[in-house]
Structures are given as C-alpha cells and as structure tokens.
Design a protein around this motif. Structure first.
Motif, PDB file in Angstrom:
ATOM      1  N   ILE A  94       0.871  -1.179   0.000  1.00  0.00           N
ATOM      2  CA  ILE A  94       0.000   0.000   0.000  1.00  0.00           C
ATOM      3  C   ILE A  94       0.906   1.226   0.000  1.00  0.00           C
ATOM      4  CG2 ILE A  94      -1.770   1.285   1.249  1.00  0.00           C
ATOM      5  CD1 ILE A  94      -2.661  -1.385   2.472  1.00  0.00           C
ATOM      6  N   GLU A  95       0.831   2.015  -1.068  1.00  0.00           N
ATOM      7  CA  GLU A  95       1.751   3.143  -1.247  1.00  0.00           C
ATOM      8  C   GLU A  95       0.977   4.415  -1.588  1.00  0.00           C
ATOM      9  OE1 GLU A  95       5.714   4.376  -3.872  1.00  0.00           O
ATOM     10  OE2 GLU A  95       4.808   2.378  -4.084  1.00  0.00           O
ATOM     11  N   ASN A  96       1.243   5.459  -0.826  1.00  0.00           N
ATOM     12  CA  ASN A  96       0.632   6.766  -1.089  1.00  0.00           C
ATOM     13  C   ASN A  96      -0.881   6.651  -1.259  1.00  0.00           C
ATOM     14  OD1 ASN A  96       0.561   9.554  -1.556  1.00  0.00           O
ATOM     15  ND2 ASN A  96       0.791   9.290  -3.757  1.00  0.00           N
ATOM     16  N   SER A  97      -1.503   5.916  -0.349  1.00  0.00           N
ATOM     17  CA  SER A  97      -2.941   5.661  -0.446  1.00  0.00           C
ATOM     18  C   SER A  97      -3.617   5.829   0.908  1.00  0.00           C
ATOM     19  CB  SER A  97      -3.197   4.241  -0.971  1.00  0.00           C
ATOM     20  OG  SER A  97      -2.716   4.092  -2.298  1.00  0.00           O
ATOM     21  N   ASN A  98      -4.934   6.028   0.862  1.00  0.00           N
ATOM     22  CA  ASN A  98      -5.752   6.109   2.069  1.00  0.00           C
ATOM     23  C   ASN A  98      -6.697   4.911   2.084  1.00  0.00           C
ATOM     24  OD1 ASN A  98      -4.684   8.676   2.875  1.00  0.00           O
ATOM     25  ND2 ASN A  98      -5.973   9.628   1.317  1.00  0.00           N
ATOM     26  N   VAL A  99      -6.573   4.077   3.126  1.00  0.00           N
ATOM     27  CA  VAL A  99      -7.356   2.846   3.188  1.00  0.00           C
ATOM     28  C   VAL A  99      -8.049   2.758   4.546  1.00  0.00           C
ATOM     29  CG1 VAL A  99      -7.302   0.330   3.071  1.00  0.00           C
ATOM     30  CG2 VAL A  99      -5.755   1.678   1.625  1.00  0.00           C
ATOM     31  N   THR A 100      -9.358   2.559   4.517  1.00  0.00           N
ATOM     32  CA  THR A 100     -10.152   2.369   5.727  1.00  0.00           C
ATOM     33  C   THR A 100     -10.826   1.011   5.652  1.00  0.00           C
ATOM     34  OG1 THR A 100     -10.575   4.747   5.918  1.00  0.00           O
ATOM     35  CG2 THR A 100     -12.023   3.273   7.157  1.00  0.00           C
ATOM     36  N   ILE A 116       3.436  -0.960   4.044  1.00  0.00           N
ATOM     37  CA  ILE A 116       2.602   0.241   4.046  1.00  0.00           C
ATOM     38  C   ILE A 116       3.567   1.419   4.031  1.00  0.00           C
ATOM     39  CG2 ILE A 116       0.804   1.503   5.284  1.00  0.00           C
ATOM     40  CD1 ILE A 116       0.254  -1.294   6.679  1.00  0.00           C
ATOM     41  N   ILE A 117       3.654   2.111   2.901  1.00  0.00           N
ATOM     42  CA  ILE A 117       4.762   3.036   2.697  1.00  0.00           C
ATOM     43  C   ILE A 117       4.320   4.331   2.006  1.00  0.00           C
ATOM     44  CG2 ILE A 117       6.483   1.186   2.573  1.00  0.00           C
ATOM     45  CD1 ILE A 117       6.380   1.316  -0.447  1.00  0.00           C
ATOM     46  N   ASN A 118       5.246   5.292   2.021  1.00  0.00           N
ATOM     47  CA  ASN A 118       5.143   6.496   1.202  1.00  0.00           C
ATOM     48  C   ASN A 118       3.856   7.281   1.466  1.00  0.00           C
ATOM     49  OD1 ASN A 118       5.795   8.461  -0.639  1.00  0.00           O
ATOM     50  ND2 ASN A 118       5.300   7.234  -2.449  1.00  0.00           N
ATOM     51  N   ASN A 119       3.730   7.775   2.713  1.00  0.00           N
ATOM     52  CA  ASN A 119       2.625   8.675   3.070  1.00  0.00           C
ATOM     53  C   ASN A 119       1.243   8.029   2.951  1.00  0.00           C
ATOM     54  OD1 ASN A 119       4.327  10.981   3.582  1.00  0.00           O
ATOM     55  ND2 ASN A 119       4.573  11.175   1.358  1.00  0.00           N
ATOM     56  N   SER A 120       1.147   6.777   3.294  1.00  0.00           N
ATOM     57  CA  SER A 120      -0.155   6.106   3.318  1.00  0.00           C
ATOM     58  C   SER A 120      -0.829   6.313   4.675  1.00  0.00           C
ATOM     59  CB  SER A 120       0.005   4.607   3.048  1.00  0.00           C
ATOM     60  OG  SER A 120       0.376   4.376   1.705  1.00  0.00           O
ATOM     61  N   THR A 121      -2.142   6.272   4.653  1.00  0.00           N
ATOM     62  CA  THR A 121      -2.941   6.307   5.879  1.00  0.00           C
ATOM     63  C   THR A 121      -3.826   5.072   5.903  1.00  0.00           C
ATOM     64  OG1 THR A 121      -2.961   8.727   5.960  1.00  0.00           O
ATOM     65  CG2 THR A 121      -4.665   7.571   7.205  1.00  0.00           C
ATOM     66  N   LEU A 122      -3.730   4.308   6.990  1.00  0.00           N
ATOM     67  CA  LEU A 122      -4.484   3.070   7.117  1.00  0.00           C
ATOM     68  C   LEU A 122      -5.220   3.065   8.448  1.00  0.00           C
ATOM     69  CD1 LEU A 122      -5.195   0.161   6.211  1.00  0.00           C
ATOM     70  CD2 LEU A 122      -3.053  -0.587   7.273  1.00  0.00           C
ATOM     71  N   GLU A 123      -6.530   2.858   8.395  1.00  0.00           N
ATOM     72  CA  GLU A 123      -7.355   2.757   9.595  1.00  0.00           C
ATOM     73  C   GLU A 123      -8.108   1.429   9.558  1.00  0.00           C
ATOM     74  OE1 GLU A 123      -9.880   6.102  10.175  1.00  0.00           O
ATOM     75  OE2 GLU A 123      -8.275   7.573   9.931  1.00  0.00           O
ATOM     76  N   ASN A 151       7.037   5.832   6.757  1.00  0.00           N
ATOM     77  CA  ASN A 151       6.507   7.154   6.384  1.00  0.00           C
ATOM     78  C   ASN A 151       4.992   7.134   6.200  1.00  0.00           C
ATOM     79  OD1 ASN A 151       9.072   8.480   6.306  1.00  0.00           O
ATOM     80  ND2 ASN A 151       9.466   7.503   4.335  1.00  0.00           N
ATOM     81  N   SER A 152       4.301   6.518   7.155  1.00  0.00           N
ATOM     82  CA  SER A 152       2.849   6.360   7.039  1.00  0.00           C
ATOM     83  C   SER A 152       2.188   6.472   8.405  1.00  0.00           C
ATOM     84  CB  SER A 152       2.507   5.008   6.393  1.00  0.00           C
ATOM     85  OG  SER A 152       2.995   4.956   5.059  1.00  0.00           O
ATOM     86  N   ASN A 153       0.861   6.561   8.386  1.00  0.00           N
ATOM     87  CA  ASN A 153       0.069   6.627   9.608  1.00  0.00           C
ATOM     88  C   ASN A 153      -0.879   5.434   9.658  1.00  0.00           C
ATOM     89  OD1 ASN A 153       1.088   9.233  10.486  1.00  0.00           O
ATOM     90  ND2 ASN A 153      -0.139  10.129   8.842  1.00  0.00           N
ATOM     91  N   VAL A 154      -0.806   4.666  10.751  1.00  0.00           N
ATOM     92  CA  VAL A 154      -1.616   3.459  10.884  1.00  0.00           C
ATOM     93  C   VAL A 154      -2.342   3.495  12.223  1.00  0.00           C
ATOM     94  CG1 VAL A 154      -1.596   0.951  11.028  1.00  0.00           C
ATOM     95  CG2 VAL A 154      -0.071   2.111   9.419  1.00  0.00           C
ATOM     96  N   THR A 155      -3.661   3.290  12.176  1.00  0.00           N
ATOM     97  CA  THR A 155      -4.486   3.220  13.383  1.00  0.00           C
ATOM     98  C   THR A 155      -5.254   1.910  13.369  1.00  0.00           C
ATOM     99  OG1 THR A 155      -4.745   5.625  13.443  1.00  0.00           O
ATOM    100  CG2 THR A 155      -6.305   4.331  14.724  1.00  0.00           C
ATOM    101  N   ILE A 156      -5.155   1.145  14.464  1.00  0.00           N
ATOM    102  CA  ILE A 156      -5.798  -0.165  14.541  1.00  0.00           C
ATOM    103  C   ILE A 156      -6.579  -0.283  15.846  1.00  0.00           C
ATOM    104  CG2 ILE A 156      -5.443  -2.665  14.627  1.00  0.00           C
ATOM    105  CD1 ILE A 156      -2.838  -2.227  13.059  1.00  0.00           C
ATOM    106  N   ASN A 157      -7.838  -0.670  15.725  1.00  0.00           N
ATOM    107  CA  ASN A 157      -8.671  -1.004  16.874  1.00  0.00           C
ATOM    108  C   ASN A 157      -9.153  -2.443  16.693  1.00  0.00           C
ATOM    109  OD1 ASN A 157      -9.156   1.648  18.487  1.00  0.00           O
ATOM    110  ND2 ASN A 157      -9.435   2.226  16.344  1.00  0.00           N
TER     111      ASN A 157
END
Length: 283
Positions: A192-198, A213-220, A238-244
C-alpha cells in the motif's frame, strides 16, 4: 479466517503454486457485465439488455482489447456470469470514469462484484473516477495479481473485501472496505503506497507473504481479529496506521516487523504487536 490459518507446509506448497502461475493469462475475447457478453468494440448502456457499437452520450460500459471502461455506469441487480457482475476469463483492466456502481441485490450468498481469472488492474480516468461495489461473496477477486492505481473504491462484501491469489499493489488510491465475515484485504504480498485505506472487517489485512505500508499512506482498521497479519514481514514506513482490534494489532508469527518514521496507534484486547522475529522501530 478459514483461509489464513496456515501451516509451514501449506505456505511452502502455495509458494510453489504461485511460482508456476506468474505468467500472465491472455485477455478475454468476451467479458461479461451484468450477465451480458461484451466483445472488443462493444458498448453497454445503463439499463440496456444488449450491446451496441455506437457510443452512448453517457452512462455506459465500453470494452476494447482487454480494457473495460466504466463511464458513470451503474448496475444494481442479480444478473451475472459465473456468480459475478463483472467476469473475465483472462486478464482485465478496468478504467473508472465518473461515479460507477456494481451492486448485487439478489439472494445468491456467493456472488462477486468483480472477478478476473487472470490479472486485474483498476485505474481512474484523466478526470478521476470511483466505484461502489457490493457483493455477497468477495467484492473484488482475482486469480492473478491485482493493481489498483488510482480512483476511489467503496467495497461492501459479506466475505472478503478484496481476495487475490497473487499479489496486491495499491498506489495513489482511496479505499473504504467493509467486510462482514472475512478479511478486508487478503493476498500473497500486499503493498500500500501513497494511499488512504479504511477497513472494517472480521480481520483487517492478511498476507501469505509480506505487507508494506509506505510512502505517506494512511491506514485505519477496525476489526474483530488481527489488524495486520503476515506470514512474512510487516513494514510500515513514512505512514500513519491506526488499529482497533479485539485480538492482536500487528501479528507476524514467522517474520520481522520494521516501523520507521511513522505514527502507529493500536488499541488491542490481546497483543499490540506480536512478532516471532525481530522488531525495529526508527524515527
């Protein structure tokens, strides 16, 4: 869940199978959209029961040389080919133009929105594009590799949101996935690269191989089981990951985990991070 509990012998066997199936399948002379066969040069207008070679003004599907263009196309119904609203016996590329919908509303409990027996690629047109996919089986599935190279995808599935026998690459895209009983995304290797995934699912992301998960990706991820599971390595860079999750946040029972220059927030009832190999955190 049933497809991700693997023994080491099964992993080795699947690796051999994947090596023998890396060759690309041929494109199909005929694909099927809403149960209607389309050959190269065919248009299918929304609501039509047959194809035409004359381009409609708007709201159509167009197939040519292995590429299916969805131009503000919408289908909500129960007609398909081999339990899929879009079906291809070989490789298929889908170009999204405008807002598109492929929604199954019948009683078959195992119906796909999109299925390709070869490799599958999804991109957006020059002015952008989106797809809403609803299925009682997997939302998007491929017997080969899957590449999502742009556009916005809204996927709602009773089983897997995305299930691929090969590898998945998601780049420059936005995905919103809801999966009732299985994984949001399942594949061999997942990038997952430079993407927003929920993702809201029973399991978030599962891989037989590695996950990056790379290159400014956001994963929730919000799920009932493991947030991110890989038989190989997990890399977050270089990404943001949030997991519940009610289980483990990051789970790599056979590999390593590397986190660099990223923000990682995990709320878990069991392990936040579980790794059998090494864990590296930098930046």
């Amino acid at each position: 869940m049933k497809k991700r509990i693997l023994t080491l012998l099964l992993i080795m066997a699947m690796a051999v199978v994947m090596i023998t199936t890396t060759a690309s399948a041929a494109i199909s002379e005929t694909i099927y959209v809403a149960g209607i066969g389309m050959s190269s040069g065919d248009y299918l207008e929304v609501g039509a029961t047959a194809t035409t070679t004359t381009a409609p003004a708007d709201k159509y599907a167009y197939y040519a040389d292995g590429v299916l263009t969805l131009h503000n196309y919408s289908y909500e119904g129960e007609n398909g080919k081999l339990d899929a609203l879009v079906y291809s016996e070989g490789d298929l590329s889908i170009v999204l133009e405008g807002e598109n919908t492929l929604s199954y509303n019948g009683t078959n409990p195992s119906f796909y929105s999109i299925y390709a027996a070869g490799n599958l690629a999804v991109t957006e047109g020059t002015e952008g594009g989106s797809l809403t996919a609803v299925a009682t089986a997997d939302g998007i599935s491929s017997a080969g590799d899957l590449t999502i190279g742009g556009g916005t995808l809204y996927i709602t599935a009773d089983e897997y949101g995305i299930y691929v026998d090969g590898d998945i690459t998601i780049e420059g895209s936005t995905l919103d996935i809801t999966s009732e009983d299985e994984d949001g995304i399942y594949a061999g290797d997942i990038t997952i690269e430079n993407s927003n995934v929920t993702i809201k699912a029973d399991n978030g992301i599962s891989a037989i191989g590695n996950i990056a998960i790379i290159n400014n990706s956001t994963l929730e991820i919000t799920d009932e089981d493991d947030g991110i599971y890989a038989d190989g390595d997990i890399t977050i860079e270089n990404s943001n990951v949030t997991i519940n999750t009610y289980c483990d946040g990051l789970y790599a029972p056979y590999g390593n985990i590397a986190i660099s220059y990223s923000t990682l927030k995990i709320t878990a009832d069991e392990y936040g991070i579980y790794v059998d190999g090494d864990i590296t955190i930098e930046g």
